[in-house]
Design an enzyme around this catalytic site. Structure first.
Site, PDB file in Angstrom:
ATOM      1  N   TYR A  24       0.844  -1.202   0.000  1.00 64.46           N
ATOM      2  CA  TYR A  24       0.000   0.000   0.000  1.00 64.46           C
ATOM      3  C   TYR A  24       0.878   1.250   0.000  1.00 64.46           C
ATOM      4  CZ  TYR A  24      -4.497   2.353   0.587  1.00 64.46           C
ATOM      5  OH  TYR A  24      -5.641   3.109   0.383  1.00 64.46           O
ATOM      6  N   GLY A  25       1.903   1.202  -0.847  1.00 65.54           N
ATOM      7  CA  GLY A  25       2.752   2.362  -1.029  1.00 65.54           C
ATOM      8  C   GLY A  25       2.229   3.227  -2.154  1.00 65.54           C
ATOM      9  N   GLU A  83      12.978  -6.304  -4.740  1.00 62.64           N
ATOM     10  CA  GLU A  83      13.893  -7.138  -3.949  1.00 62.64           C
ATOM     11  C   GLU A  83      13.188  -7.914  -2.842  1.00 62.64           C
ATOM     12  OE1 GLU A  83      13.955  -2.973  -2.152  1.00 62.64           O
ATOM     13  OE2 GLU A  83      13.909  -3.871  -4.160  1.00 62.64           O
ATOM     14  N   HIS A 107       5.607  -4.448 -12.748  1.00 57.53           N
ATOM     15  CA  HIS A 107       6.967  -4.428 -13.299  1.00 57.53           C
ATOM     16  C   HIS A 107       7.396  -5.879 -13.450  1.00 57.53           C
ATOM     17  CE1 HIS A 107      11.008  -3.372 -14.234  1.00 57.53           C
ATOM     18  NE2 HIS A 107      11.532  -3.604 -13.052  1.00 57.53           N
TER      19      HIS A 107
END
Length: 330
Positions: A24-25, A83, A107
């Protein structure tokens, strides 16, 4: 090139399905809220100790631990940092996927470089807005959208194009136009753009220009304004009208000087090094380097951060930006 718009997508394809947005960024909040307001059933998956849980709940969304969110979902959109995705996939996602589920990304890094290899009975697609999450959200609330890319990696039920286009519609992408790509093309071109131009190339060009002026005896404040501060003006002009539009808007002196001097800075040697950067991405060397850097605790990454934060251009820039009341300080 075909562009897909609202009349090419059908949001009812997602009717009766639950989308779990993991993270939730910047992108996570935009995807989740835009989908929710488009009428899609959305839940958010977060760590139990995530500080974003309260934010998502205040925004009116149901929040679950990551594994539980995957269990409840038909479509799982993974919007975690590159990552972190593999570990979360192995721990919370893979054990809870069901045949017929779809796994989505914004992505292609982890799919393209085989860090995540989903079972063959799981659909895998990408919807990648070409803008930061806060822009995706703001433009959606204004009734418009940010262009998106979409790609299909594996499609066991032969229906994922419709699902991907419906998802793109839900986040507002088909309002602006959606382009089909592949995980390979999106990943490699995105990494190249970041490294050679947007994040790496431009910042080195700016800092080197600053250092050349200061070394020649010009005051750092003047060098900062000429090499960094005014960059926003030029980028905004290119964003709105392309390179030709920018040259049309600046003075004839700036146009002639830029056209004659630019190729002296970015020359055949520069092009060769850019091609080497692209090759390093294509052959997987950069991905392996970044994966190993994270496994080793990011010592080199942190050292580079410290080095860049101490550059003279950062010191003088911090002082000058404090004078600029129109710049947000958060």
């Amino acid at each position: 090139m075909k562009l897909y718009y609202d009349n090419d997508a059908d949001l009812t394809v997602l009717k009766g399905k639950t989308v779990a947005v993991l993270g939730y960024g910047s992108q996570g909040h935009a995807h989740a809220l835009n989908l929710h307001e488009s009428g899609v059933s959305v839940i958010v998956g977060l760590r139990s100790d995530s500080r974003s849980r309260e934010v998502a709940q205040k925004d009116g969304l149901a929040v679950h631990d990551t594994a539980e969110a995957v269990k409840k979902a038909d479509i799982v959109m993974v919007l975690l940092p590159d990552e972190k995705q593999k570990d979360v996939y192995e721990k919370d996602i893979r054990p809870n996927l069901q045949p017929g589920n779809a796994l989505a990304f914004a992505h292609g890094f982890n799919i393209h470089f085989n860090q995540i290899v989903p079972p063959e009975n799981i659909g895998v697609f990408m919807v990648a807005p070409k803008g930061p999450g806060h822009l995706v959200r703001r433009v959606y609330t204004q009734g418009a959208g940010v262009p998106c890319l979409f790609a299909i990696h594996q499609d066991p039920d032969d229906n994922l194009r419709d699902v991907a286009l419906a998802y793109a519609m839900g986040v507002g992408g088909t309002r602006a136009g959606v382009i089909e790509t592949t995980f390979e093309e999106e990943t490699e071109s995105d990494l190249f753009g970041e490294q050679a131009v947007l994040c790496g190339g431009v910042t080195e060009l700016i800092n080197t220009g600053f250092e050349v002026l200061v070394k020649a005896g010009y005051r750092p404040e003047i060098a900062y304004f000429e090499c960094l501060h005014e960059m926003k003006l030029i980028v905004d002009l290119m964003y709105e009208g392309g390179i030709a539009g920018m040259y049309h808007s600046v003075s004839d002196t700036a146009e002639y000087g830029g056209m004659t001097s630019g190729p002296k800075v970015i020359n055949a040697d520069t092009r060769k090094r850019m091609e080497e950067i692209l090759e390093n991405i294509q052959n997987g060397n950069f991905a392996r380097e970044w994966i190993l850097e994270n496994k080793a605790g990011r010592a080199s990454h942190e050292a580079l951060r410290r080095k860049h934060s101490r550059l003279p251009i950062e010191q003088i820039g911090g002082e000058l930006r404090n004078m600029m009341s129109w710049i947000k300080k958060d």
